[in-house]
Design a protein around this motif. Structure first.
Motif, PDB file in Angstrom:
ATOM      1  N   MET A   1       1.190 -55.058  -7.776  1.00  0.00           N
ATOM      2  CA  MET A   1       2.499 -54.859  -8.395  1.00  0.00           C
ATOM      3  C   MET A   1       2.727 -53.370  -8.620  1.00  0.00           C
ATOM      4  O   MET A   1       1.778 -52.610  -8.817  1.00  0.00           O
ATOM      5  CB  MET A   1       2.582 -55.614  -9.715  1.00  0.00           C
ATOM      6  CG  MET A   1       2.387 -57.108  -9.579  1.00  0.00           C
ATOM      7  SD  MET A   1       2.461 -57.953 -11.150  1.00  0.00           S
ATOM      8  CE  MET A   1       4.217 -57.968 -11.418  1.00  0.00           C
ATOM      9  N   LEU A   2       4.005 -52.959  -8.576  1.00  0.00           N
ATOM     10  CA  LEU A   2       4.387 -51.587  -8.846  1.00  0.00           C
ATOM     11  C   LEU A   2       5.472 -51.604  -9.907  1.00  0.00           C
ATOM     12  O   LEU A   2       6.542 -52.190  -9.687  1.00  0.00           O
ATOM     13  CB  LEU A   2       4.893 -50.916  -7.560  1.00  0.00           C
ATOM     14  CG  LEU A   2       5.227 -49.449  -7.630  1.00  0.00           C
ATOM     15  CD1 LEU A   2       3.973 -48.637  -7.955  1.00  0.00           C
ATOM     16  CD2 LEU A   2       5.825 -48.974  -6.319  1.00  0.00           C
ATOM     17  N   PHE A   3       5.198 -51.031 -11.061  1.00  0.00           N
ATOM     18  CA  PHE A   3       6.121 -51.031 -12.203  1.00  0.00           C
ATOM     19  C   PHE A   3       6.504 -52.450 -12.599  1.00  0.00           C
ATOM     20  O   PHE A   3       7.656 -52.728 -12.948  1.00  0.00           O
ATOM     21  CB  PHE A   3       7.375 -50.206 -11.904  1.00  0.00           C
ATOM     22  CG  PHE A   3       7.086 -48.791 -11.517  1.00  0.00           C
ATOM     23  CD1 PHE A   3       6.481 -47.929 -12.411  1.00  0.00           C
ATOM     24  CD2 PHE A   3       7.394 -48.325 -10.251  1.00  0.00           C
ATOM     25  CE1 PHE A   3       6.199 -46.621 -12.052  1.00  0.00           C
ATOM     26  CE2 PHE A   3       7.119 -47.029  -9.877  1.00  0.00           C
ATOM     27  CZ  PHE A   3       6.521 -46.166 -10.788  1.00  0.00           C
ATOM     28  N   GLY A   4       5.568 -53.377 -12.528  1.00  0.00           N
ATOM     29  CA  GLY A   4       5.818 -54.752 -12.935  1.00  0.00           C
ATOM     30  C   GLY A   4       6.538 -55.601 -11.912  1.00  0.00           C
ATOM     31  O   GLY A   4       6.902 -56.730 -12.189  1.00  0.00           O
ATOM     32  N   VAL A   5       6.770 -55.075 -10.718  1.00  0.00           N
ATOM     33  CA  VAL A   5       7.456 -55.804  -9.654  1.00  0.00           C
ATOM     34  C   VAL A   5       6.479 -55.984  -8.492  1.00  0.00           C
ATOM     35  O   VAL A   5       5.843 -55.013  -8.074  1.00  0.00           O
ATOM     36  CB  VAL A   5       8.712 -55.031  -9.173  1.00  0.00           C
ATOM     37  CG1 VAL A   5       9.401 -55.752  -8.034  1.00  0.00           C
ATOM     38  CG2 VAL A   5       9.671 -54.806 -10.321  1.00  0.00           C
ATOM     39  N   PRO A   6       6.350 -57.202  -7.964  1.00  0.00           N
ATOM     40  CA  PRO A   6       5.455 -57.389  -6.812  1.00  0.00           C
ATOM     41  C   PRO A   6       5.886 -56.508  -5.644  1.00  0.00           C
ATOM     42  O   PRO A   6       7.072 -56.389  -5.337  1.00  0.00           O
ATOM     43  CB  PRO A   6       5.604 -58.871  -6.469  1.00  0.00           C
ATOM     44  CG  PRO A   6       6.097 -59.505  -7.721  1.00  0.00           C
ATOM     45  CD  PRO A   6       6.923 -58.474  -8.415  1.00  0.00           C
ATOM     46  N   THR A   7       4.937 -55.863  -4.988  1.00  0.00           N
ATOM     47  CA  THR A   7       5.260 -54.935  -3.906  1.00  0.00           C
ATOM     48  C   THR A   7       5.896 -55.629  -2.708  1.00  0.00           C
ATOM     49  O   THR A   7       6.596 -54.981  -1.939  1.00  0.00           O
ATOM     50  CB  THR A   7       4.007 -54.180  -3.440  1.00  0.00           C
ATOM     51  OG1 THR A   7       3.002 -55.129  -3.071  1.00  0.00           O
ATOM     52  CG2 THR A   7       3.481 -53.270  -4.521  1.00  0.00           C
ATOM     53  N   GLU A   8       5.707 -56.922  -2.555  1.00  0.00           N
ATOM     54  CA  GLU A   8       6.335 -57.629  -1.440  1.00  0.00           C
ATOM     55  C   GLU A   8       7.847 -57.759  -1.623  1.00  0.00           C
ATOM     56  O   GLU A   8       8.564 -58.021  -0.669  1.00  0.00           O
ATOM     57  CB  GLU A   8       5.706 -59.009  -1.264  1.00  0.00           C
ATOM     58  CG  GLU A   8       5.897 -59.903  -2.463  1.00  0.00           C
ATOM     59  CD  GLU A   8       5.005 -61.118  -2.436  1.00  0.00           C
ATOM     60  OE1 GLU A   8       5.364 -62.089  -3.118  1.00  0.00           O
ATOM     61  OE2 GLU A   8       3.974 -61.100  -1.763  1.00  0.00           O
ATOM     62  N   VAL A   9       8.345 -57.550  -2.835  1.00  0.00           N
ATOM     63  CA  VAL A   9       9.780 -57.642  -3.112  1.00  0.00           C
ATOM     64  C   VAL A   9      10.476 -56.305  -2.871  1.00  0.00           C
ATOM     65  O   VAL A   9      11.685 -56.266  -2.627  1.00  0.00           O
ATOM     66  CB  VAL A   9       9.995 -58.111  -4.567  1.00  0.00           C
ATOM     67  CG1 VAL A   9      11.444 -58.092  -4.980  1.00  0.00           C
ATOM     68  CG2 VAL A   9       9.406 -59.495  -4.768  1.00  0.00           C
ATOM     69  N   LEU A  10       9.748 -55.205  -2.911  1.00  0.00           N
ATOM     70  CA  LEU A  10      10.358 -53.875  -2.843  1.00  0.00           C
ATOM     71  C   LEU A  10      11.176 -53.634  -1.565  1.00  0.00           C
ATOM     72  O   LEU A  10      12.266 -53.061  -1.663  1.00  0.00           O
ATOM     73  CB  LEU A  10       9.290 -52.805  -3.023  1.00  0.00           C
ATOM     74  CG  LEU A  10       8.627 -52.802  -4.412  1.00  0.00           C
ATOM     75  CD1 LEU A  10       7.535 -51.747  -4.479  1.00  0.00           C
ATOM     76  CD2 LEU A  10       9.655 -52.578  -5.495  1.00  0.00           C
ATOM     77  N   PRO A  11      10.751 -54.043  -0.351  1.00  0.00           N
ATOM     78  CA  PRO A  11      11.613 -53.834   0.822  1.00  0.00           C
ATOM     79  C   PRO A  11      12.941 -54.578   0.722  1.00  0.00           C
ATOM     80  O   PRO A  11      13.985 -54.046   1.103  1.00  0.00           O
ATOM     81  CB  PRO A  11      10.785 -54.365   1.992  1.00  0.00           C
ATOM     82  CG  PRO A  11       9.379 -54.323   1.524  1.00  0.00           C
ATOM     83  CD  PRO A  11       9.430 -54.529   0.047  1.00  0.00           C
ATOM     84  N   HIS A  12      12.918 -55.789   0.180  1.00  0.00           N
ATOM     85  CA  HIS A  12      14.161 -56.551   0.020  1.00  0.00           C
ATOM     86  C   HIS A  12      15.084 -55.887  -0.997  1.00  0.00           C
ATOM     87  O   HIS A  12      16.300 -55.846  -0.809  1.00  0.00           O
ATOM     88  CB  HIS A  12      13.847 -57.987  -0.413  1.00  0.00           C
ATOM     89  CG  HIS A  12      12.935 -58.699   0.521  1.00  0.00           C
ATOM     90  ND1 HIS A  12      13.317 -59.093   1.781  1.00  0.00           N
ATOM     91  CD2 HIS A  12      11.640 -59.072   0.403  1.00  0.00           C
ATOM     92  CE1 HIS A  12      12.310 -59.677   2.383  1.00  0.00           C
ATOM     93  NE2 HIS A  12      11.269 -59.678   1.566  1.00  0.00           N
TER      94      HIS A  12
END
Length: 196
Positions: free
Chosen positions: A149-160
């Motif tokens: 996770m990055l800043f509490g957000v899963p990294t797999e969500v960041l591109p979307h």
């Protein structure tokens, strides 16, 4: 030469075997090992039972999320918790999504000792009725993964999220230009044509 009676020999053999098995009883052993972004698929778990997973390859001072996915047609509830050898299970910060707990944690600076001492326990409990009577005896099939996770957000969500934000930015930029571009220009031209 020392000569032992058969009873003393059996007693000594029993003591040696019990000393060899003692460490195995003190520390629960992981059945599988979880690595970041490498899902374990088609895991089997009987309802009412639990399975232990070890952790490996985690970076120090990083956030991770352990999550499971399973068919929604099976009326079970999965519970995730950390288990430390010799201690009572301790649950760290987590969240629930429908009937599944997600385990969110941050690794300490010494992630190697954290990985060697922490286990994730997955427990399946029956929580309802199924239209198939024999469903309770069938093992639950599920997938489990440790995601960074990055800043509490899963990294797999960041591109979307980046794609969504760029589309919103393009629409705002196109709408507020001096000479708007499509689709805003088509709408403005149709409104201007009606006024004439």
């Amino acid at each position: 030469m020392l000569r032992l009676s058969p009873f003393a020999t059996i007693a000594m053999l029993g003591i040696c075997i019990s000393l060899l098995l003692l460490p195995a009883r003190c520390k629960p052993r992981a059945e599988e090992t979880l690595f970041p972004n490498k899902p374990l698929e088609w895991q089997r778990l009987d309802i009412g039972q639990h399975k232990l997973y070890g952790l490996s390859g985690l970076k120090p001072s990083s956030m991770y999320e352990v999550k499971v996915s399973y068919p929604g047609t099976v009326p079970v509830s999965l519970h995730l918790e950390f288990v430390s050898p010799g201690d009572e299970p301790s649950t760290r910060q987590g969240r629930r999504l429908l009937d599944t707990e997600k385990l969110i944690f941050e690794t300490p600076a010494d992630s190697i000792s954290f990985c060697s001492t922490s286990l994730v326990r997955v427990t399946a409990t029956w929580r309802g009725n199924s239209w198939q009577k024999a469903r309770k005896e069938d093992p639950l099939l599920f997938n489990i993964v440790v995601a960074p996770m990055l800043f509490g957000v899963p990294t797999e969500v960041l591109p979307h999220a980046a794609i969504g934000l760029s589309l919103v930015g393009c629409v705002i930029w196109g709408t507020f230009r001096r000479h708007p571009i499509w689709p805003a220009s088509v709408l403005l031209e149709s409104f201007e044509g009606k006024d004439r």
